[in-house]
Design a protein around this motif. Structure first.
Motif, PDB file in Angstrom:
ATOM      1  N   PHE A 165      42.128  -5.852  21.789  1.00 38.67           N
ATOM      2  CA  PHE A 165      42.550  -5.658  20.395  1.00 38.67           C
ATOM      3  C   PHE A 165      41.594  -6.340  19.410  1.00 38.67           C
ATOM      4  O   PHE A 165      41.993  -6.709  18.309  1.00 38.67           O
ATOM      5  N   ARG A 166      40.339  -6.521  19.851  1.00 38.91           N
ATOM      6  CA  ARG A 166      39.287  -7.081  18.987  1.00 38.91           C
ATOM      7  C   ARG A 166      39.647  -8.458  18.429  1.00 38.91           C
ATOM      8  O   ARG A 166      39.134  -8.878  17.393  1.00 38.91           O
ATOM      9  N   THR A 167      40.509  -9.194  19.120  1.00 35.33           N
ATOM     10  CA  THR A 167      40.980 -10.480  18.588  1.00 35.33           C
ATOM     11  C   THR A 167      40.907 -11.570  19.656  1.00 35.33           C
ATOM     12  O   THR A 167      41.254 -11.335  20.815  1.00 35.33           O
ATOM     13  N   ALA A 168      40.446 -12.758  19.247  1.00 33.70           N
ATOM     14  CA  ALA A 168      40.437 -13.922  20.142  1.00 33.70           C
ATOM     15  C   ALA A 168      40.893 -15.138  19.354  1.00 33.70           C
ATOM     16  O   ALA A 168      40.790 -15.192  18.127  1.00 33.70           O
ATOM     17  N   ILE A 169      41.407 -16.115  20.081  1.00 40.43           N
ATOM     18  CA  ILE A 169      41.867 -17.363  19.473  1.00 40.43           C
ATOM     19  C   ILE A 169      41.090 -18.505  20.124  1.00 40.43           C
ATOM     20  O   ILE A 169      41.179 -18.720  21.331  1.00 40.43           O
ATOM     21  N   LEU A 170      40.303 -19.211  19.311  1.00 42.97           N
ATOM     22  CA  LEU A 170      39.516 -20.349  19.789  1.00 42.97           C
ATOM     23  C   LEU A 170      40.321 -21.619  19.568  1.00 42.97           C
ATOM     24  O   LEU A 170      40.651 -21.974  18.436  1.00 42.97           O
ATOM     25  N   VAL A 171      40.637 -22.284  20.662  1.00 46.78           N
ATOM     26  CA  VAL A 171      41.505 -23.458  20.619  1.00 46.78           C
ATOM     27  C   VAL A 171      40.773 -24.652  21.229  1.00 46.78           C
ATOM     28  O   VAL A 171      40.089 -24.515  22.248  1.00 46.78           O
ATOM     29  N   GLY A 172      40.917 -25.806  20.609  1.00 49.18           N
ATOM     30  CA  GLY A 172      40.304 -27.003  21.165  1.00 49.18           C
ATOM     31  C   GLY A 172      40.750 -28.233  20.412  1.00 49.18           C
ATOM     32  O   GLY A 172      41.282 -28.138  19.296  1.00 49.18           O
ATOM     33  N   PRO A 173      40.532 -29.399  20.993  1.00 48.48           N
ATOM     34  CA  PRO A 173      40.969 -30.646  20.350  1.00 48.48           C
ATOM     35  C   PRO A 173      40.125 -30.969  19.123  1.00 48.48           C
ATOM     36  O   PRO A 173      39.053 -30.373  18.916  1.00 48.48           O
ATOM     37  N   PRO A 174      40.578 -31.898  18.285  1.00 49.52           N
ATOM     38  CA  PRO A 174      39.798 -32.295  17.111  1.00 49.52           C
ATOM     39  C   PRO A 174      38.405 -32.782  17.508  1.00 49.52           C
ATOM     40  O   PRO A 174      38.215 -33.386  18.563  1.00 49.52           O
ATOM     41  N   ARG A 175      37.425 -32.469  16.655  1.00 48.94           N
ATOM     42  CA  ARG A 175      36.038 -32.915  16.793  1.00 48.94           C
ATOM     43  C   ARG A 175      35.324 -32.261  17.984  1.00 48.94           C
ATOM     44  O   ARG A 175      34.283 -32.740  18.428  1.00 48.94           O
ATOM     45  N   SER A 176      35.859 -31.147  18.480  1.00 46.09           N
ATOM     46  CA  SER A 176      35.255 -30.506  19.654  1.00 46.09           C
ATOM     47  C   SER A 176      34.248 -29.414  19.306  1.00 46.09           C
ATOM     48  O   SER A 176      33.726 -28.755  20.188  1.00 46.09           O
ATOM     49  N   GLY A 177      33.978 -29.220  18.008  1.00 42.46           N
ATOM     50  CA  GLY A 177      32.960 -28.255  17.608  1.00 42.46           C
ATOM     51  C   GLY A 177      33.482 -26.857  17.332  1.00 42.46           C
ATOM     52  O   GLY A 177      32.692 -25.924  17.175  1.00 42.46           O
ATOM     53  N   LYS A 178      34.800 -26.699  17.222  1.00 43.39           N
ATOM     54  CA  LYS A 178      35.369 -25.370  16.990  1.00 43.39           C
ATOM     55  C   LYS A 178      34.844 -24.739  15.703  1.00 43.39           C
ATOM     56  O   LYS A 178      34.448 -23.573  15.690  1.00 43.39           O
ATOM     57  N   SER A 179      34.877 -25.507  14.628  1.00 40.36           N
ATOM     58  CA  SER A 179      34.492 -24.943  13.330  1.00 40.36           C
ATOM     59  C   SER A 179      33.016 -24.583  13.295  1.00 40.36           C
ATOM     60  O   SER A 179      32.628 -23.575  12.686  1.00 40.36           O
ATOM     61  N   LEU A 180      32.173 -25.391  13.924  1.00 39.30           N
ATOM     62  CA  LEU A 180      30.752 -25.079  13.979  1.00 39.30           C
ATOM     63  C   LEU A 180      30.514 -23.786  14.753  1.00 39.30           C
ATOM     64  O   LEU A 180      29.763 -22.902  14.316  1.00 39.30           O
ATOM     65  N   LEU A 181      31.161 -23.649  15.905  1.00 39.42           N
ATOM     66  CA  LEU A 181      31.019 -22.435  16.695  1.00 39.42           C
ATOM     67  C   LEU A 181      31.550 -21.226  15.921  1.00 39.42           C
ATOM     68  O   LEU A 181      30.947 -20.141  15.954  1.00 39.42           O
ATOM     69  N   ALA A 182      32.664 -21.406  15.225  1.00 38.56           N
ATOM     70  CA  ALA A 182      33.237 -20.307  14.451  1.00 38.56           C
ATOM     71  C   ALA A 182      32.317 -19.925  13.294  1.00 38.56           C
ATOM     72  O   ALA A 182      32.166 -18.736  12.975  1.00 38.56           O
ATOM     73  N   ARG A 183      31.698 -20.915  12.667  1.00 40.16           N
ATOM     74  CA  ARG A 183      30.786 -20.627  11.557  1.00 40.16           C
ATOM     75  C   ARG A 183      29.575 -19.838  12.049  1.00 40.16           C
ATOM     76  O   ARG A 183      29.128 -18.886  11.409  1.00 40.16           O
ATOM     77  N   TRP A 184      29.052 -20.249  13.212  1.00 37.97           N
ATOM     78  CA  TRP A 184      27.939 -19.500  13.795  1.00 37.97           C
ATOM     79  C   TRP A 184      28.368 -18.071  14.107  1.00 37.97           C
ATOM     80  O   TRP A 184      27.645 -17.115  13.824  1.00 37.97           O
ATOM     81  N   PHE A 185      29.565 -17.904  14.677  1.00 36.97           N
ATOM     82  CA  PHE A 185      30.077 -16.583  15.027  1.00 36.97           C
ATOM     83  C   PHE A 185      30.142 -15.696  13.782  1.00 36.97           C
ATOM     84  O   PHE A 185      29.689 -14.547  13.792  1.00 36.97           O
ATOM     85  N   ALA A 186      30.685 -16.230  12.690  1.00 36.84           N
ATOM     86  CA  ALA A 186      30.834 -15.449  11.464  1.00 36.84           C
ATOM     87  C   ALA A 186      29.485 -15.128  10.830  1.00 36.84           C
ATOM     88  O   ALA A 186      29.217 -13.985  10.436  1.00 36.84           O
ATOM     89  N   GLU A 187      28.622 -16.146  10.736  1.00 40.47           N
ATOM     90  CA  GLU A 187      27.363 -15.957  10.036  1.00 40.47           C
ATOM     91  C   GLU A 187      26.354 -15.150  10.841  1.00 40.47           C
ATOM     92  O   GLU A 187      25.391 -14.627  10.284  1.00 40.47           O
ATOM     93  N   SER A 188      26.589 -15.032  12.146  1.00 37.83           N
ATOM     94  CA  SER A 188      25.723 -14.177  12.961  1.00 37.83           C
ATOM     95  C   SER A 188      26.127 -12.711  12.845  1.00 37.83           C
ATOM     96  O   SER A 188      25.466 -11.836  13.400  1.00 37.83           O
ATOM     97  N   GLY A 189      27.238 -12.455  12.118  1.00 39.85           N
ATOM     98  CA  GLY A 189      27.693 -11.093  11.930  1.00 39.85           C
ATOM     99  C   GLY A 189      28.549 -10.557  13.056  1.00 39.85           C
ATOM    100  O   GLY A 189      28.851  -9.357  13.092  1.00 39.85           O
ATOM    101  N   ALA A 190      28.964 -11.441  13.969  1.00 36.68           N
ATOM    102  CA  ALA A 190      29.726 -10.985  15.137  1.00 36.68           C
ATOM    103  C   ALA A 190      31.155 -10.609  14.789  1.00 36.68           C
ATOM    104  O   ALA A 190      31.796  -9.847  15.517  1.00 36.68           O
ATOM    105  N   GLY A 191      31.680 -11.140  13.685  1.00 31.90           N
ATOM    106  CA  GLY A 191      33.054 -10.839  13.333  1.00 31.90           C
ATOM    107  C   GLY A 191      33.548 -11.736  12.221  1.00 31.90           C
ATOM    108  O   GLY A 191      32.787 -12.512  11.636  1.00 31.90           O
TER     109      GLY A 191
END
Length: 204
Positions: free
Chosen positions: A39-65
């Motif tokens: 369904f073209r959807t994923a949920i990235l889950v992780g503890p605080p300070r684990s780099g989730k937001s950085l990975l998500a920012r890369w995902f968005a800015e790379s045009g992946a979604g």
């Protein structure tokens, strides 16, 4: 020792360092395979300070979604709308949260079932390779130099969380400045003792 890489982690802020270890490889591979997400959807889950937001920012800015950070705190109708749009457009949607969907407060049954069908991508506790890399990275940011002996002493003793490693290095940096001392095993031992609540002030 783990490697510090920019993956292709180049965002609007420039190349940003992510410390890698074997435990993160499945996470990166899942983010790079958005076209296969159910369904073209994923949920990235992780503890605080684990780099989730950085990975998500890369995902968005790379045009992946598209990304919704702190998704568990957003209005349910907003998440529902984004989910529907992902289905209509075929553009992947990445939801980011500290908690798995089962721990969210969801009142809309249809939304709960949709989130339950999404791919869950979990950042777990750091492995030894990642822990060593995090120790080195946080130390370098503070201008601390830790030898291999100090790192080897820390690895089996520090709490296995991203946030605690960062706080421990902060404590180590403060003690080093207060005592005007380089990082020694004695200093490392005192920093660990202070973080675990077993710190005994030295008598003058």
């Amino acid at each position: 020792m783990s490697s510090q890489i920019a993956l292709p982690l180049v965002t609007a802020r420039g190349a940003e360092t992510v410390v890698m270890g074997p435990c993160l490889v499945p996470v990166i591979e899942a983010l790079q395979s958005a076209a296969t997400w159910p369904f073209r959807t994923a949920i990235l889950v992780g503890p605080p300070r684990s780099g989730k937001s950085l990975l998500a920012r890369w995902f968005a800015e790379s045009g992946a979604g598209e990304v919704l950070d702190s998704a568990d705190s957003l209005p349910e109708d907003e998440i529902f709308h984004k989910w529907n749009r992902a289905q209509a457009s075929g553009r992947p949607l990445l939801l980011v949260s500290d908690r798995a969907p089962g721990d969210w407060t969801i009142t809309l049954p249809d939304l709960a079932s949709r989130l339950g069908s999404a791919l869950l991508i979990e950042i777990g506790a750091p492995d030894d390779e990642l822990m060593a890399g995090l120790i080195v990275e946080h130390s370098a940011r503070r201008g601390l130099v830790l030898g291999e002996q100090a790192i080897a002493y820390l690895l089996p003793r520090v709490e296995r969380t991203h946030a605690e490693i960062e706080l421990l290095i902060e404590t180590l940096d403060r003690l080093s400045l207060e005592r005007k001392s380089p990082v020694t095993i004695s200093l490392v031992r005192d920093a660990l003792a202070e973080r675990t609540g077993e710190f005994q002030p030295r008598l003058l």
